[in-house]
Design an enzyme around this catalytic site. Structure first.
Site, PDB file in Angstrom:
ATOM      1  N   CYS A  60       0.810  -1.221   0.000  1.00 19.68           N
ATOM      2  CA  CYS A  60       0.000   0.000   0.000  1.00 19.68           C
ATOM      3  C   CYS A  60       0.846   1.275   0.000  1.00 19.68           C
ATOM      4  CB  CYS A  60      -0.959  -0.004   1.187  1.00 19.68           C
ATOM      5  SG  CYS A  60      -2.127  -1.365   1.082  1.00 19.68           S
TER       6      CYS A  60
ATOM      7  N   HIS B 234      -3.611   7.127   1.918  1.00 21.08           N
ATOM      8  CA  HIS B 234      -3.969   5.776   1.467  1.00 21.08           C
ATOM      9  C   HIS B 234      -5.335   5.423   2.072  1.00 21.08           C
ATOM     10  CE1 HIS B 234      -3.974   1.561   0.757  1.00 21.08           C
ATOM     11  NE2 HIS B 234      -3.724   1.231   2.005  1.00 21.08           N
TER      12      HIS B 234
ATOM     13  N   ASN C 132     -10.105  -0.613  -0.576  1.00 24.73           N
ATOM     14  CA  ASN C 132      -8.645  -0.498  -0.555  1.00 24.73           C
ATOM     15  C   ASN C 132      -8.089  -1.145  -1.830  1.00 24.73           C
ATOM     16  OD1 ASN C 132      -5.913  -0.674  -0.139  1.00 24.73           O
ATOM     17  ND2 ASN C 132      -6.039  -1.488   1.937  1.00 24.73           N
TER      18      ASN C 132
END
Ligand code: COA
Length: 338
Positions: free
Chosen positions: A122, A263, A293
């Site tokens: 990520c 993020h 996500n």
């Protein structure tokens, strides 16, 4: 014979265009209610996610990345042949090798580009931004495509309610070019790794340690394994610490930022970070409700959301921050330049 050395440069890099792509198929919380023991209220309250986009069979990370890159170049009016470097941040490459960047180079028709993949989960997008920026700052290149792209659905167990509700598929690309005289662009980066966190979030098989076998398939070792609470605690702490560290070494506070683009892992992680930075919520970009996500894709997707909503203006100071598997930590400070 005297050496003809290339002169050193002190130029900075800036983002000059953003393009994104998500596949059309939606997986809503209502759909998930029919697949696992969960419900819309639990998912919404614990994560902030309402729906995510998933690929159809046969569509891979390079396809999403190529579409995002095309959109990015089209907005800037640049032909694929002009691109010099392609960096693809991903943990879901089409295959172990060749690198997804090579597949994108071919699909895009970027015949003059070299490139490579970068694996930082990520945090992949901020990591790739710094690498791309240094290629510009060194004077080596003038047009670098930085892409964050993941097809997380290819490594998710859709019978595991603790992971399948979180992730989605998507890609975002930015073009990096040298700053003009009075511009500032990408200012500073803050990156960390805490490899002791590797056990908390990983895909155990498919690499050299546990190559694919009937056993690894039976054990579901080709899927994401996650200790959600350990990841959550680390993310809340490190998103804030890295952001504060980066701001303070540049003499800034959260209140001076035009936008915070984090993020998108969990809405609660984002809100806790924003609160600690003293960021008013109208300057925090959140689109996790629509995309979930998407790992390396979240920050460029959120950047695009901010642009679409008219929330990024030339001259704004912008902070990006991410935490991911590894553990990896990445933050970027920049001045928006278009
Ligand atoms: N639907 C309903 N209940 C669920 C559920 C779901 N999808 N998933 C877990 N539960 C249950 C658990 O089994 C547990 O039940 P129990 O109390 O009877 O044991 C309860 O909900 C609470 O589980 P817990 O794990 O404590 O929930 P949480 O508040 O920590 O939220 C995550 C779980 C995964 C959403 C959260 O930990 C998280 O977001 N972690 C970070 C993950 C992440 O960002 N990963 C990507 C890395 S960037």
């Amino acid at each position: 014979m005297s050496l003809q050395l290339k002169p050193r440069t002190t130029v900075r890099a800036k983002i000059t265009s953003v393009g994104t792509y998500v596949p059309p198929r939606l997986l809503t919380n209502a759909d998930l209610e029919k697949m696992v023991d969960t419900n819309d209220q639990w998912i919404t309250e614990r994560t902030g996610i309402k729906e995510r986009h998933l690929v159809d069979k046969g569509v891979a990370t390079s396809d999403l990345a190529t579409e995002a890159a095309r959109a990015c170049l089209a907005k800037r009016g640049i032909q694929p042949e002009e691109v010099e470097v392609i960096i693809v941040a991903t943990v879901t490459p089409d295959m172990m090798f060749p690198a997804t960047a090579c597949l994108v180079q071919n699909k895009l028709g970027a015949t003059g580009a070299w490139g490579f993949d970068l694996s930082a989960a990520c945090s992949g997008f901020p990591y790739a931004l710094q690498v791309g920026a240094k290629l510009i700052e060194s004077g080596a290149h003038k047009k670098v495509l930085v892409i964050g792209a993941d097809v997380m659905s290819s490594i998710i167990d859709y019978t595991d309610r603790t992971t399948c509700i979180i992730f989605g598929d998507g890609a975002g690309a930015v073009l990096l070019e040298p700053c003009e005289d009075d511009e500032v662009g990408l200012i500073d980066f803050w990156h960390e790794v805490d490899g002791s966190g590797g056990v908390s979030l990983n895909m155990p098989a498919g690499g050299s340690l546990n190559p694919a076998s009937h056993e690894t398939v039976d054990h579901k070792d080709h899927f994401v394994h996650q200790d959600g609470q350990a990841v959550y605690k680390f993310a809340v702490r490190k998103m804030a610490e890295s952001s504060e560290g980066l701001l303070s070494r540049n003499g800034l506070t959260g209140s001076e930022l035009g936008a915070f683009i984090p993020h998108q892992a969990n809405k609660r992680i984002i809100l806790a970070t924003a609160d600690r930075l003293g960021m008013p919520l109208d300057r925090v970009v959140i689109n996790i409700d629509r995309f979930g996500n998407t790992t390396a894709g979240t920050i460029p997707l959120a950047m695009n959301t901010a642009l679409e909503e008219g929330r990024l203006k030339k001259g704004d100071l912008v902070l990006l921050a991410a935490v991911g598997a590894g553990f990896t930590v990445g933050a970027t400070l920049l001045r928006w330049e278009f």
